[in-house]
Design an enzyme around this catalytic site. Structure first.
Site, PDB file in Angstrom:
ATOM      1  N   ASP A  94       0.839  -1.205   0.000  1.00 24.87           N
ATOM      2  CA  ASP A  94       0.000   0.000   0.000  1.00 24.87           C
ATOM      3  C   ASP A  94       0.876   1.259   0.000  1.00 24.87           C
ATOM      4  OD1 ASP A  94       0.885  -0.200   2.605  1.00 24.87           O
ATOM      5  OD2 ASP A  94      -1.106  -0.028   3.528  1.00 24.87           O
ATOM      6  N   SER A  95       2.211   1.064   0.041  1.00 22.33           N
ATOM      7  CA  SER A  95       3.116   2.199  -0.147  1.00 22.33           C
ATOM      8  C   SER A  95       2.941   2.808  -1.537  1.00 22.33           C
ATOM      9  CB  SER A  95       4.573   1.768   0.050  1.00 22.33           C
ATOM     10  OG  SER A  95       4.859   0.618  -0.719  1.00 22.33           O
ATOM     11  N   ASP A 133      -1.095  -6.117  -0.466  1.00 27.91           N
ATOM     12  CA  ASP A 133      -1.417  -5.465   0.806  1.00 27.91           C
ATOM     13  C   ASP A 133      -2.907  -5.200   0.886  1.00 27.91           C
ATOM     14  OD1 ASP A 133       0.149  -4.775   2.960  1.00 27.91           O
ATOM     15  OD2 ASP A 133       1.165  -3.135   1.913  1.00 27.91           O
ATOM     16  N   LYS A 163      -1.580  -9.376   2.669  1.00 29.62           N
ATOM     17  CA  LYS A 163      -0.820  -8.916   3.846  1.00 29.62           C
ATOM     18  C   LYS A 163      -1.691  -8.020   4.713  1.00 29.62           C
ATOM     19  CE  LYS A 163       2.938  -6.005   3.612  1.00 29.62           C
ATOM     20  NZ  LYS A 163       2.511  -4.860   4.461  1.00 29.62           N
ATOM     21  N   GLU A 165      -1.623  -5.757   8.439  1.00 29.24           N
ATOM     22  CA  GLU A 165      -0.779  -5.176   9.491  1.00 29.24           C
ATOM     23  C   GLU A 165      -1.373  -5.455  10.868  1.00 29.24           C
ATOM     24  OE1 GLU A 165       0.059  -1.031   8.833  1.00 29.24           O
ATOM     25  OE2 GLU A 165       0.882  -1.388   6.832  1.00 29.24           O
ATOM     26  N   GLU A 232       9.031  -4.598  10.281  1.00 29.07           N
ATOM     27  CA  GLU A 232       9.427  -3.265   9.782  1.00 29.07           C
ATOM     28  C   GLU A 232       9.849  -2.363  10.944  1.00 29.07           C
ATOM     29  OE1 GLU A 232       6.673  -1.338   7.110  1.00 29.07           O
ATOM     30  OE2 GLU A 232       7.844   0.527   7.104  1.00 29.07           O
TER      31      GLU A 232
HETATM   32  O1  KIV Z   1       3.572  -1.184   1.590  1.00 27.79           O
HETATM   33  C1  KIV Z   1       4.741  -1.589   1.635  1.00 27.79           C
HETATM   34  O2  KIV Z   1       5.588  -1.263   0.799  1.00 27.79           O
HETATM   35  C2  KIV Z   1       5.105  -2.457   2.746  1.00 27.79           C
HETATM   36  C3  KIV Z   1       6.539  -2.830   2.894  1.00 27.79           C
HETATM   37  C4  KIV Z   1       7.302  -1.675   3.368  1.00 27.79           C
HETATM   38  C5  KIV Z   1       6.723  -4.011   3.776  1.00 27.79           C
HETATM   39  O3  KIV Z   1       4.268  -2.828   3.500  1.00 27.79           O
END
Ligand code: KIV
Length: 336
Positions: A94-95, A133, A163, A165, A232
């Site tokens: 989600d980055s 994510d 994924k 969190e 992280e």
């Molecule tokens: O969204 C992302 O890029 C991440 C990584 C930093 C693990 O969750």
């Protein structure tokens, strides 16, 4: 015979050309090289064929102390390059909220926006394990919505793992998603979706109670059966303890070298971000400067009429050019 039926010269020219091009293309069956217009060939990857990475390969990697590689990728072309370079896991993180969409943080990105990118990545990735994510709000509200969103990432996006969190408080939800046959990656430590609760992007687990909480989180997710565990922004010593304690492969980002694998953000390693990089980021390329230089050179060439050259232009076939010259000469004669 050319018929001048059109009121404009352009249309007249088009009618003439389409007839002659048709004749030309029959003669050059198979297509001359210069007729191939595709800029992005979509054939299979030319590189070495690789084994498909699965969730069980990750465990084998851990067992054999073989470091796991993971990079984010958010679109077809980057994901294809990453996959063909032999990276084990591709994370549509989600980055992408910041890296691709220019949002301030990850909190605003939606399931539909994420899916748009996951689908694009899916089209190119052949060997790497594809992790998607789940964005903020897609699993925190209730388990039913979380299951339905996780299912969308698999059915519509083609993700192999989702994924989520959060640590022990997510363990029950993670079990339910795994029960629905969807592998889950855990993510603990500095979890960017909790930025407002953490009061900023801060390294976690720096005191004894923080370490204890991280250990509880890691063990809870290990027992819940996560496919891997992203660590992280935690001290190296704590990541090493977690990695030794759990049978789940750990993938670190800003968590030191003892993790079972490492992940970085594609845009960070390629210098395609605009702020100060975090301490753990290592630049492996400078696509930012490369793109700036290339764009400036293109601009300069167009402004100075250096681009395109005659070699970079298409030309009429000889017989069409002769026909056209005859027509133009006739028109000139009629006018005078
Ligand atoms: O969204 C992302 O890029 C991440 C990584 C930093 C693990 O969750």
């Amino acid at each position: 015979m050319l018929l001048e039926t059109s009121s404009t010269n352009n249309l007249f020219a088009l009618q003439y050309l389409s007839a002659s091009t048709r004749a030309g293309s029959i003669r050059h069956a198979g297509g001359a090289l210069e007729e191939n217009l595709s800029l992005t060939p979509t054939g299979g990857p030319p590189g070495l064929s690789r084994h498909k990475i699965t969730t069980s390969s990750l465990r084998e990697h851990k067992l054999h102390h073989e470091p796991i590689t993971c990079l984010t990728a958010y679109d077809y072309s980057a994901a294809r390059l990453v996959d063909e370079a032999g990276i084990d896991m591709i994370l549509v993180g989600d980055s992408l909220a910041q890296a691709m969409l220019g949002y301030e943080n990850t909190l605003t990105v939606t399931v539909d926006e994420m899916l748009h990118h996951v689908k694009a990545v899916r089209r190119s990735v052949k060997s790497a394990l594809l992790v998607a994510d789940m964005p903020y709000g897609s699993y925190q509200i209730d388990a039913k919505a979380a299951l339905s969103n996780a299912t969308r990432f698999v059915k519509e996006g083609g993700a192999e793992v989702v994924k989520i969190e959060g640590g022990e408080k997510r363990a029950d939800l993670i079990r339910r998603i795994i029960d629905a046959e969807i592998p889950v990656a855990g993510h603990i430590g500095l979890t960017p979706q909790s930025v407002n609760v953490m009061g900023g992007y801060k390294v976690q687990g720096k005191n004894l109670s923080g370490i204890e909480q991280l250990m509880r989180d890691a063990v809870a997710l290990d027992r819940a059966g996560v496919a891997c565990l992203y660590l992280e922004g935690i001290p190296r010593e704590v990541a090493a303890m977690i990695t030794a304690e759990v049978s789940t492969p750990t993938i670190g980002i800003g968590a030191g070298p003892e993790c079972d694998g490492q992940v970085l953000v594609f845009h960070d390693i390629m210098n395609m971000t605009f702020g100060m990089p975090a301490k753990f980021v290592r630049r492996y390329g400078d696509a930012g400067s490369l793109i700036t230089q290339a764009v400036a050179a293109f601009r300069a060439d167009v402004k100075s009429r250096q681009y395109p050259s005659d070699e970079e232009s298409y030309h009429l076939p000889k017989e069409t050019r002769a026909g056209l010259e005859t027509v133009l000469a006739r028109k000139r004669a009629m006018r005078s």
